[in-house]
Write an enzyme that holds these catalytic residues in place. Structure first.
Site, short mmCIF file in Angstrom:
data_model
loop_
_atom_site.label_atom_id
_atom_site.label_comp_id
_atom_site.label_asym_id
_atom_site.label_seq_id
_atom_site.Cartn_x
_atom_site.Cartn_y
_atom_site.Cartn_z
N ASN A 115 -15.22 22.97 2.75
CA ASN A 115 -13.80 23.10 2.39
C ASN A 115 -13.54 22.66 0.96
OD1 ASN A 115 -10.77 23.12 2.93
ND2 ASN A 115 -11.09 20.94 2.51
N ARG A 173 -3.79 24.13 4.15
CA ARG A 173 -4.95 24.98 3.88
C ARG A 173 -5.18 25.29 2.40
NH1 ARG A 173 -3.59 28.54 9.21
NH2 ARG A 173 -5.09 27.59 10.64
N ASP A 212 -17.07 20.96 8.90
CA ASP A 212 -16.10 19.89 8.63
C ASP A 212 -14.76 20.47 8.20
OD1 ASP A 212 -15.58 16.97 8.03
OD2 ASP A 212 -15.32 17.78 6.01
N GLU A 248 -14.65 21.36 13.32
CA GLU A 248 -13.77 20.20 13.41
C GLU A 248 -12.33 20.64 13.17
OE1 GLU A 248 -12.85 15.89 11.35
OE2 GLU A 248 -13.32 17.65 10.14
#
Length: 512
Positions: A115, A173, A212, A248
Site C-alpha cells: 500500500n 484509500r 497488509d 488484512e
C-alpha cells in the site's frame, strides 16, 4: 465469449482462497519477527512433525531502519525497496528457508506491504536494512524505482495529507495512513512493480501472501495486481495453482468500507472473531460460553470459507489494530489457551496461531508506552536467534505459543477432525460447553466458577482416550487424564474450575 472470460476470472479469484496446505494440515502459525534461519530449523524440527500447515513470515522487503524509537517492530512495515534483505536475513537465507520448509510440507506465506513506502518523515540516506539509498522527502526510491509520480498525494483532499476521517472512503484509500507515503496503485507502472516483487517470491516457492492494509487500497487495484501474479512454483505445488491471498481488512462494523468488498479477491482477516471471543471468555458484558452455540456466521461474521481467524495478532496484542482490551494474549495464559483451543476445535474459518516475543509494558493513562519495542536483539539491533530450552519451550524473550503443549495438541486435533461437522453441542446454560466434530473429536470447556461434573455424548467410538490438554499419548500410554467412552458414545467428564487448564479434548488418534 464474455461468459467464458467471467467464468475464468471467477475461477481465478476462487483459487486464491485455497491455502494449498499439505498432508492433512490445517493451521498457519505467524512466527512474528523470526529470522529466516530459525524458521527453516523450526519447519524441520517442530512444525512439520507437529502438523502445522504453514508459516506467515514478517515482511521480507528492504525497510527503513529507525533509531528513535530504537528499531521498532513497525519499521518492517515501511519499505524503501523490494530488495529481499531484512533484519530476518539475506535473500539467500530467505530462499534456503522457503526451500527447506517446502521440502517438509510446510508452506510459507509472505506478509506483503504494497500500500505504501516509508513514512514521509523518513529522511534521506542509506538507513535501510540493505543500505540502499532513498529520499523520503522527495519520494525518491531509486532501487525500485519510484518517484513522486508514483504516489497518491495529488488525490488526497486533507490538509495534512493523512487520513483524517475513516467515514470518507476516498481519504481512507487515497491519503496517507499515519504519514506513510501512499502508492498510486491505479497506475500500471506501480502495479507492475508490486507484481514483480510478489512474483519473485512466488518463483522462490512461497504459497501465498498476507496482504497488509487492504482497506487502504481500492479492490479494483488489488484485482489488477493479483491478476499479474504467476502460478505457484511446480517444484512444490500442482500445476496451475494460484497464490493463496488473505487480506488484512479491519472491519468491526460502523465504517463504510466493508470486508465483503474484498471477498472476491481472496480470504479476509475476520477481526471481529478475536474481539468477540475475548469478550466471551473474559465474561465481559455478561457474555457466556453458551452463546457460542451459533458461533461464526451466526454472530455476524463473514462466511467461513472467506475468513482467516485468530485469537490475537501482532497488532492487536499491542493495542493496535482492532479489538481493544478484550483481546486475549500470552499474558493471560489460562484464558488464552482456552480461547485458542476453542478456535482450533471449531470448524469456522482458516485458523492462524500467534507466536510472539515478550516486551516490558509501561502503561500511562491506559496506553502501553512500549508497544513499539522490536524483537529480542543485541546492542546493534540484530535480531537474536530463538533458543530452544530442554523442555521444548523457547528462551531469550521468545514466547513461542505454538510450542505450548495445549496449543500444539489442538493444532493436531484440528487436523484429525478436518471436514467433520459440529455435533453433540451441550451447555449448562452458562459457561460450561462441549461439542464434537463428527465421530472424530470432542472438546469440553469449563469457564464457570465451579466444577464441571457431567456425562456427555461424545459421538466417538468406544474405548479409552488420552486427554490432549492435560497430557498426550506416548506409545500406548497417556501422560495426562484418560477418558473412557462407552459403547453408547457417552463419557464422564470432571473438570475443576481451579485447574491450570479447565478444558479437555479427545480425538480418535489419541485413542489408547
Amino acid at each position: 465469449m464474455k461468459l467464458l472470460i467471467w467464468l475464468a476470472l471467477f475461477g481465478l479469484s476462487l483459487s486464491q482462497h485455497n491455502p494449498h496446505t499439505k498432508h492433512r494440515r490445517t493451521s498457519i502459525v505467524h512466527l512474528f519477527e523470526w529470522r529466516w534461519q530459525d524458521i527453516a530449523e523450526e519447519c524441520e524440527r517442530y512444525l512439520a512433525p507437529n502438523g502445522y500447515a504453514g508459516v506467515q513470515i514478517s515482511p521480507p522487503s528492504e525497510s527503513i531502519v529507525l533509531t528513535n524509537p530504537w528499531h521498532p517492530w513497525w519499521q518492517r512495515y515501511q519499505p524503501i525497496s523490494y530488495n529481499l534483505c531484512s533484519r530476518s536475513g539475506t535473500e539467500a537465507e530467505l530462499k534456503d528457508m522457503i526451500t527447506r520448509c517446502n521440502n517438509v510440507g510446510v508452506n510459507i506465506y509472505v506478509d506483503a506491504v504494497i500500500n505504501h513506502m516509508c513514512g514521509a518523515g523518513g529522511g534521506e540516506g542509506k538507513h535501510s536494512s540493505c543500505g540502499t539509498y532513498f529520499n523520503a522527502n522527495k519520494k525518491d526510491f531509486p532501487s525500485v524505482p519510484y518517484s513522486g509520480w508514483d504516489f497518491n498525494d495529488g488525490k488526497c483532499n486533507t490538509a495534512s495529507g493523512d487520513i483524517e476521517n475513516y467515514n470518507d472512503i476516498y481519504q481512507v484509500r487515497n491519503c496517507r495512513l499515519v504519514s506513510l507515503l501512499d502508492l498510486a496503485l491505479e497506475k500500471d507502472y506501480v502495479r507492475g512493480k508490486v507484481a514483480e516483487y510478489m512474483n519473485r517470491l512466488i518463483d522462490l516457492g512461497v504459497a501465498g501472501f498476507r496482504v497488509d492494509a487492504c482497506k487502504h487500497m481500492w479492490p479494483g487495484d488489488l484485482d489488477a495486481v493479483y491478476s499479474q501474479l504467476k502460478n505457484l512454483n511446480t517444484q512444490w505445488f500442482p500445476a496451475e495453482s494460484r497464490p493463496f491471498i488473505y487480506q488484512e481488512v479491519i472491519d468491526l462494523g460502523g465504517e463504510p468500507i466493508k470486508a465483503s468488498e474484498y471477498f472476491g479477491l481472496g480470504r479476509v482477516t475476520e477481526f471481529k472473531y478475536g474481539a468477540k471471543l475475548g469478550t466471551v471468555i473474559r465474561k465481559w458484558n455478561n457474555e457466556k460460553l453458551r452463546y457460542l452455540v451459533n458461533w461464526g456466521e451466526g454472530w455476524g461474521f463473514m462466511p467461513s470459507e472467506k475468513a482467516l481467524v485468530f485469537v490475537d495478532n501482532h497488532d492487536n496484542q499491542r493495542g493496535h489494530g482492532a479489538g481493544g482490551g478484550s483481546i486475549l494474549t500470552f499474558r493471560d495464559p489460562r484464558l488464552y489457551k482456552m480461547a485458542v483451543g476453542l478456535m482450533l476445535a471449531h470448524p469456522y474459518g482458516l485458523t492462524r496461531v500467534m507466536s510472539s516475543y515478550r516486551w516490558e509494558r509501561h502503561f500511562v493513562d491506559g496506553k502501553d508506552q512500549n508497544d513499539w519495542i522490536g524483537p529480542p536483539s543485541d546492542s546493534n539491533g540484530n535480531t537474536k536467534p530463538v533458543p530452544i530450552n530442554p523442555d521444548t519451550t523457547c528462551g531469550d524473550g521468545w514466547v513461542c505459543e505454538h510450542r505450548w503443549r495445549q496449543i500444539r495438541n489442538m493444532v493436531i486435533f484440528r487436523n484429525v477432525v478436518n471436514g467433520q461437522p459440529l455435533v453433540n453441542w451441550w451447555d449448562n446454560g452458562n459457561n460450561q460447553i462441549a461439542f464434537g466434530r463428527g465421530n472424530r473429536g470432542f472438546i469440553v470447556i469449563n469457564n464457570d466458577d465451579w466444577t464441571l461434573d457431567v456425562t456427555l455424548n461424545t459421538g466417538l467410538p468406544s474405548g479409552i482416550y488420552c486427554d490432549v490438554i492435560s497430557g498426550q499419548k506416548e506409545g500406548n500410554s497417556c501422560t495426562g487424564k484418560e477418558v473412557h467412552v462407552g459403547r453408547d458414545g457417552h463419557a464422564y467428564f470432571k473438570i475443576s474450575n481451579m485447574e491450570e487448564d479447565p478444558f479437555m479434548a479427545i480425538h480418535v488418534e489419541a485413542k489408547l
